[in-house]
Scaffold this motif. Structure first.
Motif, mmCIF file in Angstrom:
data_model
loop_
_atom_site.group_PDB
_atom_site.id
_atom_site.type_symbol
_atom_site.label_atom_id
_atom_site.label_comp_id
_atom_site.label_asym_id
_atom_site.label_seq_id
_atom_site.Cartn_x
_atom_site.Cartn_y
_atom_site.Cartn_z
ATOM 1 N N ASP A 21 0.807 -1.222 0.000
ATOM 2 C CA ASP A 21 0.000 0.000 0.000
ATOM 3 C C ASP A 21 0.838 1.269 0.000
ATOM 4 N N ASP A 22 2.052 1.216 0.526
ATOM 5 C CA ASP A 22 2.890 2.408 0.635
ATOM 6 C C ASP A 22 3.929 2.539 -0.476
ATOM 7 N N PHE A 23 3.851 1.720 -1.503
ATOM 8 C CA PHE A 23 4.857 1.749 -2.555
ATOM 9 C C PHE A 23 4.947 3.113 -3.233
ATOM 10 N N TYR A 24 3.820 3.795 -3.351
ATOM 11 C CA TYR A 24 3.814 5.105 -3.999
ATOM 12 C C TYR A 24 4.720 6.087 -3.255
ATOM 13 N N LYS A 25 4.883 5.900 -1.943
ATOM 14 C CA LYS A 25 5.748 6.789 -1.170
ATOM 15 C C LYS A 25 7.208 6.633 -1.581
ATOM 16 N N VAL A 26 7.608 5.415 -1.882
ATOM 17 C CA VAL A 26 8.979 5.154 -2.338
ATOM 18 C C VAL A 26 9.201 5.837 -3.686
ATOM 19 N N VAL A 27 8.260 5.662 -4.593
ATOM 20 C CA VAL A 27 8.385 6.253 -5.929
ATOM 21 C C VAL A 27 8.384 7.780 -5.838
#
Length: 60
Positions: A21-27
């Motif tokens: 769910d938090d992958f967008y934060k890495v990107v």
């Protein structure tokens, strides 16, 4: 980003990983940090398995 900018982008690498769910934060952090180096990162759900995400690294 308009189409002329997209035309200048070169795919450097892609990798598929498990969805979180938090992958967008890495990107988002990668884009903020490495934008001035001419790199852009994007991601999309894998077309064959929605539990996986494909990360793409672009050179602008």
């Amino acid at each position: 980003m308009d189409r002329t900018e997209l035309g200048k982008m070169k795919v450097l690498s892609t990798v598929t990983v498990e969805r979180t769910d938090d992958f967008y934060k890495v990107v988002d952090q990668l884009n903020r940090t490495l934008k001035d180096k001419g790199l852009t990162f994007g991601f999309a759900l894998d077309q064959e398995d929605e539990q996986k995400i494909t990360l793409t690294i672009y050179e602008v």
